[in-house]
Design a protein around this motif. Structure first.
Motif, short mmCIF file in Angstrom:
data_model
loop_
_atom_site.label_atom_id
_atom_site.label_comp_id
_atom_site.label_asym_id
_atom_site.label_seq_id
_atom_site.Cartn_x
_atom_site.Cartn_y
_atom_site.Cartn_z
N THR A 187 0.83 -1.21 0.00
CA THR A 187 0.00 0.00 0.00
C THR A 187 0.86 1.26 0.00
O THR A 187 0.42 2.32 0.45
CB THR A 187 -0.94 0.00 1.22
OG1 THR A 187 -0.16 -0.18 2.42
CG2 THR A 187 -1.97 -1.11 1.12
N SER A 188 2.08 1.13 -0.49
CA SER A 188 3.00 2.27 -0.56
C SER A 188 3.45 2.49 -1.99
O SER A 188 3.28 1.63 -2.86
CB SER A 188 4.23 2.03 0.33
OG SER A 188 3.88 2.00 1.69
N ASN A 189 4.05 3.64 -2.22
CA ASN A 189 4.70 3.94 -3.49
C ASN A 189 6.19 3.63 -3.36
O ASN A 189 6.69 3.45 -2.25
CB ASN A 189 4.48 5.41 -3.86
CG ASN A 189 3.03 5.69 -4.20
OD1 ASN A 189 2.35 4.87 -4.80
ND2 ASN A 189 2.54 6.86 -3.79
N SER A 211 1.67 5.97 1.01
CA SER A 211 0.50 6.47 0.30
C SER A 211 -0.71 6.38 1.21
O SER A 211 -1.34 5.31 1.32
CB SER A 211 0.25 5.68 -0.99
OG SER A 211 -0.97 6.09 -1.59
N LYS A 232 -3.70 4.97 -0.70
CA LYS A 232 -3.71 3.52 -0.92
C LYS A 232 -4.00 2.78 0.38
O LYS A 232 -4.76 1.79 0.38
CB LYS A 232 -2.37 3.07 -1.49
CG LYS A 232 -2.13 3.47 -2.93
CD LYS A 232 -0.79 2.93 -3.42
CE LYS A 232 -0.53 3.33 -4.88
NZ LYS A 232 0.79 2.82 -5.34
N ARG A 233 -3.42 3.24 1.46
CA ARG A 233 -3.64 2.54 2.73
C ARG A 233 -5.07 2.71 3.21
O ARG A 233 -5.70 1.76 3.68
CB ARG A 233 -2.64 3.04 3.78
CG ARG A 233 -1.22 2.54 3.51
CD ARG A 233 -0.21 3.05 4.51
NE ARG A 233 1.11 2.46 4.28
CZ ARG A 233 2.20 2.75 4.97
NH1 ARG A 233 2.15 3.67 5.96
NH2 ARG A 233 3.35 2.16 4.69
N LYS A 247 -7.69 3.30 1.33
CA LYS A 247 -8.53 2.54 0.40
C LYS A 247 -8.45 1.05 0.71
O LYS A 247 -9.47 0.33 0.66
CB LYS A 247 -8.08 2.81 -1.04
CG LYS A 247 -8.90 2.12 -2.12
CD LYS A 247 -8.44 2.62 -3.50
CE LYS A 247 -9.24 1.97 -4.63
NZ LYS A 247 -8.83 0.58 -4.85
N TRP A 248 -7.26 0.57 1.05
CA TRP A 248 -7.08 -0.84 1.38
C TRP A 248 -7.92 -1.22 2.58
O TRP A 248 -8.57 -2.28 2.60
CB TRP A 248 -5.60 -1.11 1.65
CG TRP A 248 -5.25 -2.56 1.80
CD1 TRP A 248 -4.79 -3.41 0.84
CD2 TRP A 248 -5.31 -3.33 3.01
NE1 TRP A 248 -4.58 -4.66 1.35
CE2 TRP A 248 -4.89 -4.64 2.69
CE3 TRP A 248 -5.70 -3.05 4.32
CZ2 TRP A 248 -4.84 -5.66 3.64
CZ3 TRP A 248 -5.65 -4.08 5.26
CH2 TRP A 248 -5.22 -5.36 4.91
N ASP A 290 -4.47 12.95 -10.08
CA ASP A 290 -4.05 12.46 -8.78
C ASP A 290 -3.08 13.46 -8.15
O ASP A 290 -3.02 14.62 -8.55
CB ASP A 290 -3.42 11.07 -8.89
CG ASP A 290 -2.29 11.04 -9.91
OD1 ASP A 290 -1.67 12.11 -10.11
OD2 ASP A 290 -2.02 9.97 -10.48
N ASP A 343 3.94 9.55 -8.33
CA ASP A 343 3.98 8.64 -7.20
C ASP A 343 5.41 8.38 -6.73
O ASP A 343 5.64 7.93 -5.63
CB ASP A 343 3.33 7.31 -7.57
CG ASP A 343 1.82 7.40 -7.56
OD1 ASP A 343 1.31 8.40 -7.02
OD2 ASP A 343 1.16 6.49 -8.09
#
Length: 782
Positions: free
Chosen positions: A601-603, A608, A611-612, A614-615, A634, A638
């Motif tokens: 969940t990282s770039n 991120s 991403k985290r 959303k996860w 966005d 990234d």
């Protein structure tokens, strides 16, 4: 109860109207006959029952239409649904509306907010509009399911004992609803069919090797050198010194015996000497035989298979015409050379031969009948049900083709095996419609055995499951519960971690994660594999020890080796071997603090929060945000290296856009609550000398600081997590996506698990005993 408006409802309304009309006429007549009398006081009108059409649409107009109107910037027009029927027609979208309003993610912060009474009333009427009758809930139908790559390899392993990754050459399986075992997306392309044919040929060659004939085979085709011998049929007659060479084909690696039958003419003071050379080794024998009394020699030898040169040489020719008749000429002959073997001990039940039931070579004339029995037995195992007489006869005809083409029993069997391994009954898990005129019927016992084994083992049913299928006992819920617990204790249950957990937790993305080596020099392949193994071993501990499923949120133990211990700053663990450790403090606990999840969940250069967040919404809370509106963009590159302070500023600017605000108000606070972990999962309190700000405010106004308080909020709402996990397990277990008709089943699964403290095995048993797992609705004819 789903509310509908049928013909009966219209008749009832009409009847009431007629009765009301009669009552009014009577009242009018009475009033005309009683002129001058006082009118009775009017009764107050009863309150109207709240409906979606009235109260629901009023809520939408007041709080939602700005973003979800005729031109919806958030992607879903809520103003279209004027009736309950229209809500049900767009049920998936309204399901998300219900979840988001209930969790207070909608309306987003910064926009007008409903009162608690308004929110509760909207949820009530929307729930009534979406609700189904749980007594009539449909268990659904699963599309014909092809074995995916993992299932194919595991099935070959358990059928034949051949543990090779044949499916690595297959095209990748498509993914649907988060998993690669979903029937709707598992198609069969021409390329994949070609790969199946190639794999079946390789497997049959490994499984069925040449067998030892009772009488071996005769060496023939001699090349005579030196002029002192002549080849006669299967033998060689030496009348002077010479050599005869043959190169028989040895079928397979093993220990063999060369049996040589000799005869001789005795003369002189020595016995005839015959040099026998096999491969590179020579042995000389002295022949005492006569022409009337042959002598047999046996010479053992090892071979790795293939052509092996065998030569015979007469070493001591002799002739003296002065001696009495019959004693003048010394000659020797190889009447026959026969190769016996390979020498085979007892066939292991775990070997391919043992699993196929191959023992000694059939008696002469019994090859076809034996092949029929072997293929019938194997087809029943491979098809996961008893093979039919017609199927077996077709397989025997295939055997005949192979036997005719190559002239051997083994060649016929190999071709028959290939036919089984490329049959639709093997490659697909076939489920037939239940034989019921109405309602929803149980799967047949063999289909149930397959569902259970591919759910828990990603492989074919074992002998016990097939025996329970034969008796029909596997259809009993208590037997299903007992077998589930037995199977979870089996080593093959590791497939749940390899295939379910890796996909539910998106761990397969870790294989492609490449952090910036300048920022994260300690990241290497060994650390990547260690990250993956930690989460999988943690998952299997929850499974095998029957831990509460809430341990996934904040279990205070994990499994680490030296590289992970160094990454986490945990003392006392070194080397590559994994050890279980109890976690202290608030830094670690559950999958949210494990390096595998934090990395995927990282770039490459930074964390991120999006991403985290959303996860967590998708995999823990089951409330995934919709895709971003087209053209929104966005945060930029990234790969850009940003401090957490700069990242917050950028995200706040991004979140200020009306079309982004709703979703980011849900995702970003959760992601920032995990900012104490860097892009590869190390704990940190500062970034470039700036203190980490891991505070957040959820859409319902609840505040938290750091991952421990975030997990405390998730634990407080553990029911939502359990329902999400139930959804994921049921989707994976039955191989189809879920819809609103499954809500009742998910509620029942979660309630059963709750009665046992949400222990994981109880959750699995509840899934296995649910109607969608055990039943199949008949095809609905148009």
């Amino acid at each position: 109860m789903r509310i509908g408006r049928g013909r009966r409802g219209h008749l009832e309304i009409t009847a009431v109207a007629k009765l009301t009309g009669l009552a009014l006429s009577s009242a009018f007549l009475t009033s005309t006959l009683m002129v001058g009398q006082a009118k009775p006081a009017a009764k107050p009108k009863p309150a109207l029952k709240p409906t979606f059409e009235r109260e629901g649409q009023a809520f939408v107009k007041k709080y939602c239409a700005r973003c979800h109107g005729a031109d919806p910037v958030a992607g879903f027009d809520m103003t279209k649904a004027k009736t309950v029927a229209m809500v049900q027609a767009a049920g998936d979208g309204w399901d998300k509306v219900h979840k988001n309003v209930a969790s207070k993610h909608m309306p987003p912060q910064g926009t007008p907010q409903p009162t608690k009474a308004e929110r509760d009333l909207f949820l009530k009427v929307l729930n009534e509009a979406l609700s189904v009758n749980c007594d009539l809930a449909d268990p659904g139908r699963v599309t014909l399911r092809r074995l995916n790559r993992h299932e194919y390899d595991n099935t070959i392993r358990d059928l034949l004992g051949i543990d090779s990754k044949f499916a690595e050459d297959f095209p990748s399986d498509d993914v649907g609803y988060g998993f690669d075992n979903i029937g709707d997306v598992l198609s069969l392309s021409p390329l994949l069919m070609e790969k199946y044919l190639d794999a079946a040929e390789k497997i049959s060659t490994l499984a069925i090797r040449s067998m030892a004939r009772p009488n071996g085979f005769i060496v023939a085709g001699y090349d005579v050198k030196g002029g002192g011998a002549s080849a006669e049929g299967a033998g060689v007659n030496f009348f002077s010194q010479g050599t005869a060479v043959a190169e028989p084909q040895i079928p397979r690696q093993g220990l063999y015996t060369l049996r040589i039958t000799t005869s001789a003419d005795q003369a002189g003071d020595e016995l005839p000497k015959l040099a026998v050379k096999i491969g590179g080794e020579t042995q000389t024998v002295e022949v005492k035989a006569t022409r009337k009394e042959p002598q047999v020699f046996e010479i053992p030898f090892k071979s790795s298979g293939g052509k092996v040169p065998i030569s015979f040489a007469f070493l001591n020719d002799f002739y003296d015409e002065k001696l009495p008749e019959g004693k003048t000429d010394r000659n020797v002959a190889v009447v026959e050379a026969r190769i016996l073997g390979p020498k085979m001990g007892a066939v292991s039940e775990k070997s391919p031969e043992g699993r196929l039931g191959l023992g000694a070579y059939p008696e002469d004339g019994k090859e076809r009948d034996t092949a029929k029995a072997v293929l019938a037995r194997f087809a029943s195992r491979a098809f996961r049900r008893p093979s039919t007489a017609d199927e077996v006869e077709r397989l025997v005809r295939v055997y005949d083709l192979g036997h005719k083409a190559e002239g051997t029993y083994e060649a016929g069997l190999r071709l028959g095996l290939q036919a089984v391994l490329t049959s639709p009954s093997f490659l697909f898990r076939v489920e037939t419609d239940p034989k019921v005129k109405a309602g929803n019927g149980l799967l047949n016992p063999y289909e149930m055995a397959s569902r259970l084994s591919y759910f828990l083992w990603s492989s074919t049913p074992d002998d016990r499951l097939l025996e329970l299928a034969r008796s029909g006992a596997i259809l009993k819920p208590d037997v299903l519960a007992t077998e589930t617990k037995r199977m979870l204790a089996d080593p093959k249950a590791q497939a749940l971690a390899d295939n379910f957990a890796e996909q539910w937790l998106t761990l397969r993305k870790l294989r492609n994660f490449q952090p910036n080596p300048g920022q994260f020099p300690q990241f290497n392949e060994k650390l990547r594999e260690s990250m993956l193994q930690e989460t999988k071993q943690f998952f299997m501990a929850v499974v095998r020890e029957n831990k509460p499923s809430t341990d996934f949120l904040d279990g205070k133990y994990t499994f680490i080796n030296g590289p992970l211990a160094k990454l986490y700053g945990i003392p006392g663990v070194t080397g590559d071997e994994f050890k279980r450790v109890e976690l202290k403090g608030n830094e670690r606990g559950g999958v949210l603090s494990q390096a595998a999840v934090l990395s995927v969940t990282s770039n490459p250069t930074r964390t991120s929060p999006v991403k985290r967040g959303k996860w967590v919404l998708e995999n823990i809370l089951g409330t995934p945000p919709p895709p971003p509106p087209p053209g929104v963009g966005d945060l930029g590159d990234d790969n850009a290296i940003l401090s957490t302070k700069d990242l917050r500023k950028r995200m706040e600017a991004h979140r200020s856009k009306p079309e982004c605000k709703g979703c980011h108000a849900r995702m970003d606070p959760i992601g920032f609550g995990m900012e104490n972990y860097d892009a590869i999962g190390r704990w940190r309190t500062a970034d470039d000398g700036i203190k980490i700000d891991s505070t957040g405010i959820l859409p319902d106004g609840e505040k938290f600081a750091g991952p421990s308080q975030l997990k405390a909020i998730l634990m407080k709402n553990q029911g939502q997590f359990i329902r999400t996990l139930s959804d994921r397990l049921l989707t994976y277990g039955i191989g189809r996506g879920l819809d609103r008709s499954d809500d009742c089943h998910l509620d029942a699964i979660a309630q059963k698990a709750k009665a046992n403290d949400y222990r994981f095995q109880s959750l699995i048993v509840a899934v296995v005993q649910s109607d969608p797992f055990r039943k199949r609705s008949p095809e609905k004819k148009p």
